[in-house]
Design an enzyme around this catalytic site. Structure first.
Site, mmCIF file in Angstrom:
data_model
loop_
_atom_site.group_PDB
_atom_site.id
_atom_site.type_symbol
_atom_site.label_atom_id
_atom_site.label_comp_id
_atom_site.label_asym_id
_atom_site.label_seq_id
_atom_site.Cartn_x
_atom_site.Cartn_y
_atom_site.Cartn_z
ATOM 1 N N SER A 132 0.870 -1.176 0.000
ATOM 2 C CA SER A 132 0.000 0.000 0.000
ATOM 3 C C SER A 132 0.907 1.227 0.000
ATOM 4 O O SER A 132 1.831 1.313 -0.815
ATOM 5 C CB SER A 132 -0.930 -0.031 1.223
ATOM 6 O OG SER A 132 -1.730 1.127 1.285
ATOM 7 N N TYR A 145 -5.292 7.598 -6.941
ATOM 8 C CA TYR A 145 -4.177 6.784 -6.440
ATOM 9 C C TYR A 145 -4.283 6.614 -4.926
ATOM 10 O O TYR A 145 -4.171 5.504 -4.403
ATOM 11 C CB TYR A 145 -2.838 7.416 -6.808
ATOM 12 C CG TYR A 145 -1.674 6.728 -6.132
ATOM 13 C CD1 TYR A 145 -1.232 5.479 -6.574
ATOM 14 C CD2 TYR A 145 -1.044 7.294 -5.025
ATOM 15 C CE1 TYR A 145 -0.184 4.828 -5.937
ATOM 16 C CE2 TYR A 145 0.003 6.655 -4.385
ATOM 17 C CZ TYR A 145 0.426 5.417 -4.843
ATOM 18 O OH TYR A 145 1.456 4.775 -4.197
#
Length: 251
Positions: A132, A145
């Site tokens: 992540s 994003y």
């Protein structure tokens, strides 16, 4: 022992592969750039068995085919590292580029997690590392994003709780780096305003913590502090600050 790493041609994925090779894991390297994957393989230089699979994970049919191709490889570790970002105001970002990003960052990762997790649960062993970011809050100018990385973060924590409650020996970790010196910057069209960590350090730290069973892996003191402090700040205020930070990144 065998590990599969997506986005293995450069950056964090490449360095995680090198670290796992040192630990004698045979590797399946997944990426879009065959030449770059071959370079990683040559760097490992026969220390372990290395298979290269060239695939564009934005093509979800190819994601399914990747699983079919590797389902009998008895994968012990899955590293979901493939992903990219795009910079700009939400209304102005090309829709096809954005949808490709979401397919890679969210849908392909989700599919691979599900496919291999089922196999790992049956064996009652295995490790998944999802990459992540500390970009798990709202992020103007990289809105999609940031949202995609928040999905990865929340998904990983939820799966971890499910595994804990079933007393499974399968573990899942989520790596949340801040700025890292990789090709991500060029593809996203950004320049970091703070000093980036090296991908070799982030990869080494991630592998160490992954094997120790740590769920949330945040390399670097600065990013640990950011993660701690944002818990006490209103979301709207954090979003305002993030906009000012993001604006400085634009090339």
């Amino acid at each position: 022992m065998k590990a599969m790493i997506t986005g293995a041609s450069s950056g964090i994925g490449r360095d995680i592969a090198l670290n796992l090779a040192k630990l004698h894991y045979d590797l399946i390297l997944v990426g879009r750039n065959k030449e770059a994957l071959e370079d990683v393989k040559s760097t490992i230089d026969g220390k372990v068995k290395v298979k290269i699979i060239v695939v564009d994970l934005s093509n979800l049919q190819k994601v399914k085919e990747l699983y079919v191709l590797t389902r009998n490889d008895d994968i012990d570790i899955l590293v979901n590292n493939a992903g990219f970002g795009v910079f700009g105001e939400f209304y102005d970002i090309d829709i096809n580029t954005e949808l490709n990003m979401l397919d890679v960052n969210i849908r392909a990762l989700d599919m691979l997690c599900k496919f291999y997790l089922k196999d790992m649960i049956k064996k009652d062993r295995g490790v998944i590392l999802n990459v992540s970011s500390t970009a798990f809050m709202s992020g103007p100018l990289m809105s999609s994003y940031y949202a995609s990385k928040s999905y990865v973060y929340r998904l990983s924590l939820a799966i971890n709780e499910e595994l804990r409650r079933r007393k499974s020996k399968v573990t899942i970790s989520v790596l949340c780096p801040g700025p890292v010196d990789t090709n991500f910057n060029n593809r996203a069209g950004v320049e970091f305003g703070v000093k980036a960590l090296s991908s070799s350090y982030v990869a080494r730290y991630a592998v160490e913590k992954m094997f120790s069973g740590k769920t949330i892996i945040i390399p670097g003191f600065k990013m640990k502090f950011v993660k701690f402090i944002v818990r006490f700040l209103p979301d709207k205020f954090v979003t305002h600050i993030n906009y000012n930070i993001q604006k400085k990144k634009g090339k």
